[in-house]
Motif scaffolding. Structure first.
Motif, PDB file in Angstrom:
ATOM      1  N   VAL A  14      -9.184  -4.341   4.070  1.00 18.47           N
ATOM      2  CA  VAL A  14      -8.558  -4.496   2.757  1.00 18.47           C
ATOM      3  C   VAL A  14      -9.494  -3.850   1.751  1.00 18.47           C
ATOM      4  O   VAL A  14     -10.709  -3.953   1.901  1.00 18.47           O
ATOM      5  N   THR A  15      -8.952  -3.219   0.733  1.00 20.47           N
ATOM      6  CA  THR A  15      -9.837  -2.688  -0.308  1.00 20.47           C
ATOM      7  C   THR A  15      -9.136  -2.702  -1.653  1.00 20.47           C
ATOM      8  O   THR A  15      -7.901  -2.752  -1.719  1.00 20.47           O
ATOM      9  N   ASP A  16      -9.916  -2.707  -2.731  1.00 23.64           N
ATOM     10  CA  ASP A  16      -9.333  -2.608  -4.072  1.00 23.64           C
ATOM     11  C   ASP A  16      -8.669  -1.253  -4.236  1.00 23.64           C
ATOM     12  O   ASP A  16      -9.206  -0.244  -3.786  1.00 23.64           O
ATOM     13  N   THR A  17      -7.531  -1.220  -4.892  1.00 17.70           N
ATOM     14  CA  THR A  17      -6.893   0.057  -5.189  1.00 17.70           C
ATOM     15  C   THR A  17      -7.665   0.717  -6.331  1.00 17.70           C
ATOM     16  O   THR A  17      -7.878   0.089  -7.356  1.00 17.70           O
ATOM     17  N   PRO A  18      -8.135   1.959  -6.156  1.00 19.72           N
ATOM     18  CA  PRO A  18      -8.782   2.652  -7.273  1.00 19.72           C
ATOM     19  C   PRO A  18      -7.686   3.114  -8.244  1.00 19.72           C
ATOM     20  O   PRO A  18      -7.134   4.210  -8.109  1.00 19.72           O
ATOM     21  N   ILE A  19      -7.375   2.250  -9.213  1.00 18.10           N
ATOM     22  CA  ILE A  19      -6.167   2.406 -10.015  1.00 18.10           C
ATOM     23  C   ILE A  19      -6.084   3.773 -10.698  1.00 18.10           C
ATOM     24  O   ILE A  19      -5.039   4.424 -10.665  1.00 18.10           O
ATOM     25  N   THR A  20      -7.168   4.215 -11.300  1.00 18.78           N
ATOM     26  CA  THR A  20      -7.115   5.474 -12.049  1.00 18.78           C
ATOM     27  C   THR A  20      -6.796   6.649 -11.132  1.00 18.78           C
ATOM     28  O   THR A  20      -5.916   7.461 -11.427  1.00 18.78           O
ATOM     29  N   HIS A  21      -7.477   6.707 -10.007  1.00 17.65           N
ATOM     30  CA  HIS A  21      -7.222   7.796  -9.053  1.00 17.65           C
ATOM     31  C   HIS A  21      -5.805   7.711  -8.482  1.00 17.65           C
ATOM     32  O   HIS A  21      -5.136   8.718  -8.301  1.00 17.65           O
ATOM     33  N   ALA A  22      -5.374   6.474  -8.191  1.00 22.76           N
ATOM     34  CA  ALA A  22      -4.043   6.288  -7.610  1.00 22.76           C
ATOM     35  C   ALA A  22      -2.971   6.719  -8.618  1.00 22.76           C
ATOM     36  O   ALA A  22      -1.963   7.325  -8.252  1.00 22.76           O
ATOM     37  N   LEU A  23      -3.214   6.416  -9.896  1.00 24.29           N
ATOM     38  CA  LEU A  23      -2.268   6.797 -10.941  1.00 24.29           C
ATOM     39  C   LEU A  23      -2.127   8.316 -11.008  1.00 24.29           C
ATOM     40  O   LEU A  23      -1.019   8.855 -11.050  1.00 24.29           O
ATOM     41  N   HIS A  89     -12.911   7.742  -0.307  1.00 19.73           N
ATOM     42  CA  HIS A  89     -11.467   7.620  -0.245  1.00 19.73           C
ATOM     43  C   HIS A  89     -10.802   8.909  -0.706  1.00 19.73           C
ATOM     44  O   HIS A  89     -11.417   9.741  -1.363  1.00 19.73           O
ATOM     45  N   ARG A  90      -9.570   9.065  -0.310  1.00 17.60           N
ATOM     46  CA  ARG A  90      -8.798  10.231  -0.723  1.00 17.60           C
ATOM     47  C   ARG A  90      -7.322   9.888  -0.644  1.00 17.60           C
ATOM     48  O   ARG A  90      -6.935   8.907   0.000  1.00 17.60           O
ATOM     49  N   PHE A  91      -6.512  10.703  -1.322  1.00 14.56           N
ATOM     50  CA  PHE A  91      -5.067  10.533  -1.275  1.00 14.56           C
ATOM     51  C   PHE A  91      -4.488  11.728  -0.544  1.00 14.56           C
ATOM     52  O   PHE A  91      -4.897  12.863  -0.790  1.00 14.56           O
ATOM     53  N   VAL A  92      -3.564  11.483   0.349  1.00 12.59           N
ATOM     54  CA  VAL A  92      -2.935  12.578   1.087  1.00 12.59           C
ATOM     55  C   VAL A  92      -1.427  12.422   1.037  1.00 12.59           C
ATOM     56  O   VAL A  92      -0.905  11.306   1.060  1.00 12.59           O
ATOM     57  N   ILE A  93      -0.743  13.561   0.937  1.00  9.56           N
ATOM     58  CA  ILE A  93       0.720  13.562   0.968  1.00  9.56           C
ATOM     59  C   ILE A  93       1.141  14.199   2.287  1.00  9.56           C
ATOM     60  O   ILE A  93       0.725  15.320   2.594  1.00  9.56           O
ATOM     61  N   LEU A  94       1.919  13.456   3.059  1.00  2.64           N
ATOM     62  CA  LEU A  94       2.261  13.907   4.408  1.00  2.64           C
ATOM     63  C   LEU A  94       3.704  13.546   4.736  1.00  2.64           C
ATOM     64  O   LEU A  94       4.224  12.542   4.245  1.00  2.64           O
ATOM     65  N   PRO A  95       4.340  14.354   5.612  1.00  4.69           N
ATOM     66  CA  PRO A  95       5.637  13.920   6.139  1.00  4.69           C
ATOM     67  C   PRO A  95       5.418  12.747   7.087  1.00  4.69           C
ATOM     68  O   PRO A  95       4.287  12.476   7.488  1.00  4.69           O
ATOM     69  N   GLY A  96       6.489  12.053   7.442  1.00  3.02           N
ATOM     70  CA  GLY A  96       6.376  10.911   8.356  1.00  3.02           C
ATOM     71  C   GLY A  96       6.148  11.345   9.790  1.00  3.02           C
ATOM     72  O   GLY A  96       6.465  12.468  10.173  1.00  3.02           O
ATOM     73  N   CYS A  97       5.597  10.448  10.581  1.00  2.51           N
ATOM     74  CA  CYS A  97       5.445  10.681  12.020  1.00  2.51           C
ATOM     75  C   CYS A  97       6.835  10.759  12.645  1.00  2.51           C
ATOM     76  O   CYS A  97       7.688   9.924  12.361  1.00  2.51           O
ATOM     77  N   PRO A  98       7.084  11.769  13.494  1.00  2.07           N
ATOM     78  CA  PRO A  98       8.432  11.922  14.066  1.00  2.07           C
ATOM     79  C   PRO A  98       8.721  10.970  15.232  1.00  2.07           C
ATOM     80  O   PRO A  98       9.845  10.951  15.732  1.00  2.07           O
ATOM     81  N   ALA A  99       7.737  10.186  15.644  1.00  2.00           N
ATOM     82  CA  ALA A  99       7.956   9.330  16.824  1.00  2.00           C
ATOM     83  C   ALA A  99       8.934   8.211  16.510  1.00  2.00           C
ATOM     84  O   ALA A  99       8.980   7.698  15.403  1.00  2.00           O
ATOM     85  N   ARG A 100       9.707   7.846  17.511  1.00  2.00           N
ATOM     86  CA  ARG A 100      10.554   6.681  17.352  1.00  2.00           C
ATOM     87  C   ARG A 100      10.617   5.930  18.665  1.00  2.00           C
ATOM     88  O   ARG A 100      10.372   6.480  19.732  1.00  2.00           O
ATOM     89  N   PHE A 101      10.919   4.673  18.512  1.00  4.04           N
ATOM     90  CA  PHE A 101      10.982   3.776  19.646  1.00  4.04           C
ATOM     91  C   PHE A 101      12.439   3.413  19.839  1.00  4.04           C
ATOM     92  O   PHE A 101      13.117   3.011  18.900  1.00  4.04           O
TER      93      PHE A 101
END
Ligand SMILES: [Zn+2]
Ligand SMILES: [Zn+2]
Length: 158
Positions: A14-23, A89-101
């Motif tokens: 668990v970690t605090d959200t770095p609000i400014t960076h997240a914004l 920490h870093r923010f990344v934008i990614l498509p979803g994993c294509p795996a399904r069950f």
């Protein structure tokens, strides 16, 4: 006999959200929320959603899904020192994993809820004992309420 899917436990970081960076990350994201402030106000901290992993692997928490084509997901990734302090920490934008069950017996399918090329197991293989315990308690409570209702509906035999 019922087949059980083998599962792994969810990571407990668990970690605090770095609000400014997240914004900034939310504002800059194409298809980001209209109200990034409100969105973050509900998330003062984030939980790692991945299955248990080694400490060299970044933790990951999902922050937003943009309804683009294909949908893009904003993830917060971080690492911690042994004492739980956030190291990076870093923010990344990614498509979803294509795996399904696909559960053929029960006739449903479930997509993996993690970003593409995530480390470790797919989300449908991960269990959260706390969440499961709460779900089980809710189920028992619902059963109790239903059986009380039934008792009330029993016609009086006098
Ligand atoms: Zn983690
Ligand atoms: Zn996956």
């Amino acid at each position: 006999m019922k087949e059980t899917t083998s599962t792994v436990l969810q990571c407990t970081a668990v970690t605090d959200t770095p609000i400014t960076h997240a914004l900034v990350a939310l504002v800059e994201m194409p298809g980001g929320p209209d109200d990034p402030d409100d969105h973050l106000a509900d998330r003062p901290y984030v939980l790692c959603e991945l299955g248990e992993h080694d400490e060299d692997t970044e933790h990951a928490a999902h922050l937003w899904t943009a309804e683009t084509e294909p949908p893009q997901h904003l993830w917060f990734r971080w690492t911690e020192s042994g004492s739980g302090l956030r190291v990076h920490h870093r923010f990344v934008i990614l498509p979803g994993c294509p795996a399904r069950f696909i559960n053929i017996d029960e006739g449903y399918r479930q997509w993996c809820g993690f970003p593409d090329e995530h480390p470790g197991d797919h989300s449908f293989r991960i269990t959260d004992p706390l969440r499961d315990a709460l779900a089980e308690r809710a189920r028992l409570e619902a059963q109790r309420l239903i059986s009380e209702d039934d008792a009330d509906d029993t016609p009086d035999e006098s």
